[in-house]
Design a protein around this motif. Structure first.
Motif, PDB file in Angstrom:
ATOM      1  N   LYS A 193      41.524  35.618 123.117  1.00 50.78           N
ATOM      2  CA  LYS A 193      42.403  34.656 122.452  1.00 50.78           C
ATOM      3  C   LYS A 193      43.752  35.286 122.121  1.00 50.78           C
ATOM      4  O   LYS A 193      44.813  34.677 122.318  1.00 50.78           O
ATOM      5  CB  LYS A 193      41.722  34.163 121.169  1.00 50.78           C
ATOM      6  CG  LYS A 193      42.432  32.995 120.496  1.00 50.78           C
ATOM      7  CD  LYS A 193      41.623  32.502 119.310  1.00 50.78           C
ATOM      8  CE  LYS A 193      42.295  31.298 118.650  1.00 50.78           C
ATOM      9  NZ  LYS A 193      41.524  30.824 117.482  1.00 50.78           N
ATOM     10  N   SER A 194      43.698  36.540 121.647  1.00 51.29           N
ATOM     11  CA  SER A 194      44.939  37.254 121.323  1.00 51.29           C
ATOM     12  C   SER A 194      45.758  37.495 122.585  1.00 51.29           C
ATOM     13  O   SER A 194      46.992  37.344 122.581  1.00 51.29           O
ATOM     14  CB  SER A 194      44.631  38.584 120.636  1.00 51.29           C
ATOM     15  OG  SER A 194      43.967  38.375 119.408  1.00 51.29           O
ATOM     16  N   ASP A 195      45.067  37.893 123.684  1.00 50.44           N
ATOM     17  CA  ASP A 195      45.778  38.123 124.951  1.00 50.44           C
ATOM     18  C   ASP A 195      46.423  36.842 125.451  1.00 50.44           C
ATOM     19  O   ASP A 195      47.557  36.856 125.957  1.00 50.44           O
ATOM     20  CB  ASP A 195      44.812  38.664 126.008  1.00 50.44           C
ATOM     21  CG  ASP A 195      44.336  40.085 125.700  1.00 50.44           C
ATOM     22  OD1 ASP A 195      44.991  40.729 124.849  1.00 50.44           O
ATOM     23  OD2 ASP A 195      43.332  40.528 126.285  1.00 50.44           O
ATOM     24  N   LEU A 196      45.683  35.726 125.311  1.00 45.20           N
ATOM     25  CA  LEU A 196      46.230  34.441 125.740  1.00 45.20           C
ATOM     26  C   LEU A 196      47.465  34.082 124.919  1.00 45.20           C
ATOM     27  O   LEU A 196      48.490  33.644 125.462  1.00 45.20           O
ATOM     28  CB  LEU A 196      45.160  33.352 125.604  1.00 45.20           C
ATOM     29  CG  LEU A 196      45.608  31.915 125.960  1.00 45.20           C
ATOM     30  CD1 LEU A 196      46.081  31.853 127.404  1.00 45.20           C
ATOM     31  CD2 LEU A 196      44.484  30.926 125.717  1.00 45.20           C
ATOM     32  N   GLU A 206      51.193  33.584 126.184  1.00 39.88           N
ATOM     33  CA  GLU A 206      51.981  32.378 125.871  1.00 39.88           C
ATOM     34  C   GLU A 206      53.302  32.755 125.221  1.00 39.88           C
ATOM     35  O   GLU A 206      54.345  32.150 125.507  1.00 39.88           O
ATOM     36  CB  GLU A 206      51.169  31.468 124.946  1.00 39.88           C
ATOM     37  CG  GLU A 206      49.970  30.810 125.630  1.00 39.88           C
ATOM     38  CD  GLU A 206      49.121  30.011 124.647  1.00 39.88           C
ATOM     39  OE1 GLU A 206      49.340  30.164 123.422  1.00 39.88           O
ATOM     40  OE2 GLU A 206      48.250  29.233 125.103  1.00 39.88           O
ATOM     41  N   ASP A 207      53.254  33.773 124.342  1.00 38.54           N
ATOM     42  CA  ASP A 207      54.489  34.235 123.698  1.00 38.54           C
ATOM     43  C   ASP A 207      55.457  34.803 124.733  1.00 38.54           C
ATOM     44  O   ASP A 207      56.677  34.576 124.655  1.00 38.54           O
ATOM     45  CB  ASP A 207      54.178  35.300 122.638  1.00 38.54           C
ATOM     46  CG  ASP A 207      53.459  34.719 121.426  1.00 38.54           C
ATOM     47  OD1 ASP A 207      53.544  33.486 121.234  1.00 38.54           O
ATOM     48  OD2 ASP A 207      52.821  35.482 120.685  1.00 38.54           O
ATOM     49  N   VAL A 235      55.559  33.974 127.908  1.00 39.19           N
ATOM     50  CA  VAL A 235      56.081  32.836 128.679  1.00 39.19           C
ATOM     51  C   VAL A 235      57.196  32.141 127.894  1.00 39.19           C
ATOM     52  O   VAL A 235      58.245  31.784 128.451  1.00 39.19           O
ATOM     53  CB  VAL A 235      54.942  31.838 129.003  1.00 39.19           C
ATOM     54  CG1 VAL A 235      55.518  30.548 129.583  1.00 39.19           C
ATOM     55  CG2 VAL A 235      53.955  32.459 129.979  1.00 39.19           C
ATOM     56  N   LYS A 236      56.967  31.979 126.584  1.00 38.61           N
ATOM     57  CA  LYS A 236      57.991  31.343 125.752  1.00 38.61           C
ATOM     58  C   LYS A 236      59.264  32.186 125.734  1.00 38.61           C
ATOM     59  O   LYS A 236      60.386  31.655 125.771  1.00 38.61           O
ATOM     60  CB  LYS A 236      57.458  31.158 124.327  1.00 38.61           C
ATOM     61  CG  LYS A 236      56.395  30.085 124.200  1.00 38.61           C
ATOM     62  CD  LYS A 236      55.894  29.980 122.765  1.00 38.61           C
ATOM     63  CE  LYS A 236      54.797  28.922 122.639  1.00 38.61           C
ATOM     64  NZ  LYS A 236      54.264  28.850 121.257  1.00 38.61           N
ATOM     65  N   ALA A 237      59.080  33.526 125.669  1.00 37.67           N
ATOM     66  CA  ALA A 237      60.242  34.414 125.650  1.00 37.67           C
ATOM     67  C   ALA A 237      61.019  34.302 126.964  1.00 37.67           C
ATOM     68  O   ALA A 237      62.260  34.241 126.955  1.00 37.67           O
ATOM     69  CB  ALA A 237      59.798  35.860 125.414  1.00 37.67           C
ATOM     70  N   LYS A 238      60.268  34.269 128.095  1.00 41.11           N
ATOM     71  CA  LYS A 238      60.930  34.130 129.395  1.00 41.11           C
ATOM     72  C   LYS A 238      61.619  32.774 129.518  1.00 41.11           C
ATOM     73  O   LYS A 238      62.720  32.667 130.069  1.00 41.11           O
ATOM     74  CB  LYS A 238      59.897  34.291 130.518  1.00 41.11           C
ATOM     75  CG  LYS A 238      59.355  35.703 130.676  1.00 41.11           C
ATOM     76  CD  LYS A 238      60.453  36.686 131.056  1.00 41.11           C
ATOM     77  CE  LYS A 238      59.902  38.083 131.250  1.00 41.11           C
ATOM     78  NZ  LYS A 238      60.983  39.056 131.547  1.00 41.11           N
TER      79      LYS A 238
END
Length: 394
Positions: A242-245, A249-250, A252-255
């Protein structure tokens, strides 16, 4: 006063039990009344005991009732310690953090999540911030607490101690041991315990499930690992996944943010380019306007010079017409005026008109015996007329 939640109000350290859902269910009338618990704790505080302990085993419940209990613990003049005896989840976990000393049994656990229920999102957001501040008494940053609440985080006792969410973990093995009378020499009792436990464990031992052995091996655990250990290892894997996911996601949001920023920068450069083009077009327009004004002034100048020359030539020709050297009519005056305006024509026309006799017949130029006239008045006027025609065709 009727004591509903206190075991023995006269004890040196009274114990209050928070062992149900927080908030009274209007249908079943089951649950802990936050305002009543608050009043009871304040009454104990007025009795000035040495300290008060609140034993917690609750899945949480109504946040408003939780506020009453949390505030009573914080504002009590008597030191109040909180003890987690099983689970302290949701608002019960928040109340646990209010204790002067926060104690957990080694088998107990905490759970924190965002408040939910109701349709007023603004109120839920306010409650979320308020709860995060209450948990922040532990010393953890509010931003980290909000992240923990968002993920609905479960925390075991040893982890809580490591993260600063409790002050002490009490080992259950140290409590309620059976005491045997001393038989034989010192040390025999402990040996007897070991032998008795070995016999008992053998009698109660169940054949190990082969599937569980495979699961334990897969998880990197000993084959004799208990189901709780296996479940704990699986929970750790799930939490890590869950943490890795969330980390992915973080990223992806940063990119995505970088891409959006790049698009914004490109749009900004495009606007600057358009602005520069508009400025360039504006400058070119101004330049063209200046050039047009310059050409207009040049034309006005040329027209003024032409008008002055025309006036000068016409005045000269009219003078000769009035003197009777040429015919005094508009056509004749216009003809000689145009001839005089041609390049070099003014002096020639003036000289020729001056040479005309008053009867308007051009004089004959006398030359030597073998010489021919280089020019006559008519011939010279033809030259001037040709020059005038050439200038018009340019």
């Amino acid at each position: 006063m009727e004591w509903k939640y206190t075991v023995d109000p006269t004890a040196e350290t009274p114990v209050m039990l928070l062992n149900n859902d927080i908030g009274v269910d209007p249908t079943t009338l089951n649950g802990i009344d936050g305002s009543l618990f608050q009043a009871e704790l304040m009454a104990l505080d007025a009795m000035k005991p040495r300290s008060i302990e609140v034993w917690i085993n609750s899945a949480g419940g109504n946040v408003d009732d939780g506020y009453n209990i949390n505030s009573a613990i914080l504002l009590s003049k008597t030191p109040v310690d909180t003890v987690c005896l099983g689970m302290a989840a949701s608002i019960a976990g928040v109340i646990f953090q209010a204790g002067r000393k926060r104690i957990m049994m080694d088998y107990s656990w905490l759970m924190y999540h965002n408040p939910h229920g109701g349709d007023d999102q603004k109120l839920l957001n306010i409650m979320k911030g308020s709860i995060a501040k209450m948990i922040a008494r532990s010393g953890k940053p509010e931003a980290e607490i909000l992240t923990m609440m968002k993920k609905e985080t479960f925390i075991y006792a040893d982890e809580a101690l490591q993260y600063g969410l409790c002050d002490e973990v009490r080992k259950s093995a140290d409590h309620n041991k059976k005491r045997l009378t001393m038989l034989g020499e010192p040390g025999e009792v402990s040996n007897f315990h070991k032998q008795a436990n070995a016999v008992l464990n053998k009698l109660l031992e169940k054949p190990k499930n082969k599937i569980m052995i495979k699961v334990a091996n897969k998880l990197g655990l000993n084959q004799d690992a208990s189901e709780d250990s296996i479940l704990s290892a699986i929970a750790d894997i799930q939490n890590k996944a869950k943490s890795d996911l969330e980390a992915a996601e973080d990223r992806v949001k940063a990119k995505q943010k970088e891409l959006d920023d790049a698009k914004d920068e490109m749009e900004k450069l495009k606007k600057e380019k358009n602005s520069m083009k508009e400025e360039k077009d504006k400058i070119q327009k101004e330049k063209d306007s200046v050039e047009a004004a310059k050409n207009a002034l040049q034309k006005e100048k040329e027209e003024a010079e032409d008008a002055m020359l025309t006036e000068k030539c016409k005045n000269m020709v009219e003078g000769f017409a009035k003197a009777g050297r040429i015919k005094n009519d508009e056509k004749t005056i216009s003809f000689y005026t145009e001839l005089a305006k041609a390049e070099g024509g003014f002096d020639i026309v003036k000289d020729q008109l001056e040479a005309l006799p008053l009867n308007k017949i051009a004089p004959v130029i006398n030359l030597g015996k073998d010489e021919k006239p280089k020019y006559t008045f008519a011939g010279q006027m033809g030259v001037i007329a040709n020059k005038l025609e050439t200038q018009k065709n340019k």
